[in-house]
Design an enzyme around this catalytic site. Structure first.
Site, PDB file in Angstrom:
ATOM      1  N   THR A  49      14.942  41.045 -11.370  1.00 43.86           N
ATOM      2  CA  THR A  49      14.621  39.867 -10.571  1.00 43.86           C
ATOM      3  C   THR A  49      14.520  40.213  -9.099  1.00 43.86           C
ATOM      4  O   THR A  49      13.783  39.564  -8.344  1.00 43.86           O
ATOM      5  CB  THR A  49      15.672  38.765 -10.802  1.00 43.86           C
ATOM      6  OG1 THR A  49      15.832  38.556 -12.205  1.00 43.86           O
ATOM      7  CG2 THR A  49      15.247  37.454 -10.161  1.00 43.86           C
ATOM      8  N   TYR A 137      22.036  47.636 -19.989  1.00 38.25           N
ATOM      9  CA  TYR A 137      21.083  46.531 -19.914  1.00 38.25           C
ATOM     10  C   TYR A 137      20.054  46.699 -21.012  1.00 38.25           C
ATOM     11  O   TYR A 137      19.242  47.628 -20.984  1.00 38.25           O
ATOM     12  CB  TYR A 137      20.432  46.510 -18.529  1.00 38.25           C
ATOM     13  CG  TYR A 137      19.399  45.437 -18.295  1.00 38.25           C
ATOM     14  CD1 TYR A 137      19.302  44.311 -19.098  1.00 38.25           C
ATOM     15  CD2 TYR A 137      18.510  45.549 -17.227  1.00 38.25           C
ATOM     16  CE1 TYR A 137      18.359  43.329 -18.856  1.00 38.25           C
ATOM     17  CE2 TYR A 137      17.562  44.572 -16.980  1.00 38.25           C
ATOM     18  CZ  TYR A 137      17.489  43.464 -17.791  1.00 38.25           C
ATOM     19  OH  TYR A 137      16.550  42.494 -17.551  1.00 38.25           O
ATOM     20  N   LYS A 165      24.721  43.811 -20.740  1.00 41.01           N
ATOM     21  CA  LYS A 165      23.868  42.662 -20.428  1.00 41.01           C
ATOM     22  C   LYS A 165      22.822  42.609 -21.535  1.00 41.01           C
ATOM     23  O   LYS A 165      21.932  43.451 -21.613  1.00 41.01           O
ATOM     24  CB  LYS A 165      23.190  42.808 -19.062  1.00 41.01           C
ATOM     25  CG  LYS A 165      22.207  41.655 -18.773  1.00 41.01           C
ATOM     26  CD  LYS A 165      21.361  41.907 -17.542  1.00 41.01           C
ATOM     27  CE  LYS A 165      20.312  40.809 -17.402  1.00 41.01           C
ATOM     28  NZ  LYS A 165      19.390  41.044 -16.271  1.00 41.01           N
TER      29      LYS A 165
END
Length: 298
Positions: A49, A137, A165
């Site tokens: 992001t 991740y 995550k």
């Protein structure tokens, strides 16, 4: 595990940029302060992001150094330092540790994707080399590779690999993973539409895009569940379903960058190959923000 990086909501923070593509550090600092004031539990800096993939090496290090100084120990922060070049990723992760990061977030290697055995070897290389904890991740929609439950079991055996995550949309796989790893790896949702479902199987929170826009409310969703108020947690999850959907109507972070510009926090500027949101999707996003009670300023 007795110690956790955070419990609650961590914002996968956007990186404000000027019209010429340079990082706007004034806006970045204001955004960090606002997130903390709004009770966010942690921040992820220079992740997906935050457009970490298009930050130059110099910029990536500067952004982490700035964030470390601005956060100044007020909340934990995690640096996005994963790469498809392990040697470079390790070097960048060491820079994150020097900048004061509490952990690093390491995505699976993209494009030159490895095997499951290769994932174990690669993540062990990171974990052996670093002084800060590693968060795995998993986002197969972007990388083309999924971390399988049995692979997580092997990764959980390393003392410096502490959390996941999980942005795999296959909840059945995530349930299997949690059943197999138990408490050896902390679990965080990587999808805003799965926060409460993953809390129900033992997740500790979320690494969130939604919390860029609604940090306090995302924090409250997680903590309501943890404190036993399942009704409130479910109410908030359902309340923001249309906003979450709108925030992913185009590739992240295109919509959320637009949303933050309408909140007055930054310009709607992205690095190519990402470009500002299409007009029809911007209208959809603004409508969803207003329906969710977001105070759109411009």
């Amino acid at each position: 595990m007795a110690n956790h990086l955070f419990v609650g909501a961590a914002t996968a923070l956007v990186t404000p940029m000027n019209g010429d593509g340079t990082v706007n550090y004034d806006e970045f600092g204001n955004l960090i302060d606002w997130q903390i004031d709004e009770q966010i539990d942690a921040l992820v800096i220079a992740g997906t992001t935050g457009e970490g993939a298009t930050l130059s090496d110099e910029e990536h290090r500067a952004v982490m150094e700035f964030a470390g100084k601005r956060i100044n120990g007020r909340i934990p922060w995690i640096a996005g330092t994963g790469s498809n070049d392990t040697a470079y990723g390790i070097d960048l992760s060491k820079a994150a540790a020097d900048a004061g990061a509490d952990a690093v977030l390491l995505v699976t290697p993209y494009y030159n994707k490895t095997t499951q055995g290769g994932l174990v070897k690669m993540f062990y290389e990171y974990a052996d080399a670093l002084s800060v904890p590693v968060v795995l991740y998993n986002v197969p929609s972007r990388t083309g590779i999924n971390i399988e439950p049995d692979t997580y079991v092997e990764l959980g055996k390393h003392d410096n690999i502490v959390a996941i995550k999980e942005a795999n949309s296959d909840i059945a796989k995530i349930v299997e993973t949690k059943a197999k790893v138990g408490d050896s790896l902390d679990l965080y949702s990587g999808n805003d539409d799965q926060i409460v479902p993953l809390l129900s199987i033992g997740a500790l929170g979320v690494v969130s895009v939604l919390s860029n826009v609604l940090p306090r409310e995302t924090h409250e969703m997680v903590h309501a569940y943890i404190n036993g108020d399942l009704e409130k947690a479910c109410e908030l999850q359902l309340k923001y379903v249309n906003l979450v959907k709108a925030l992913f109507c185009e590739t992240n972070p295109i919509p959320v960058k637009c949303a933050m510009s309408h909140l007055g926090f930054c310009g709607n500027n992205l690095r190519s190959p990402l470009f500002p949101i299409e007009p029809q999707h911007e209208a959809l996003l603004l409508n969803a923000m207003k329906e969710a009670g977001v105070n759109v300023k411009c």
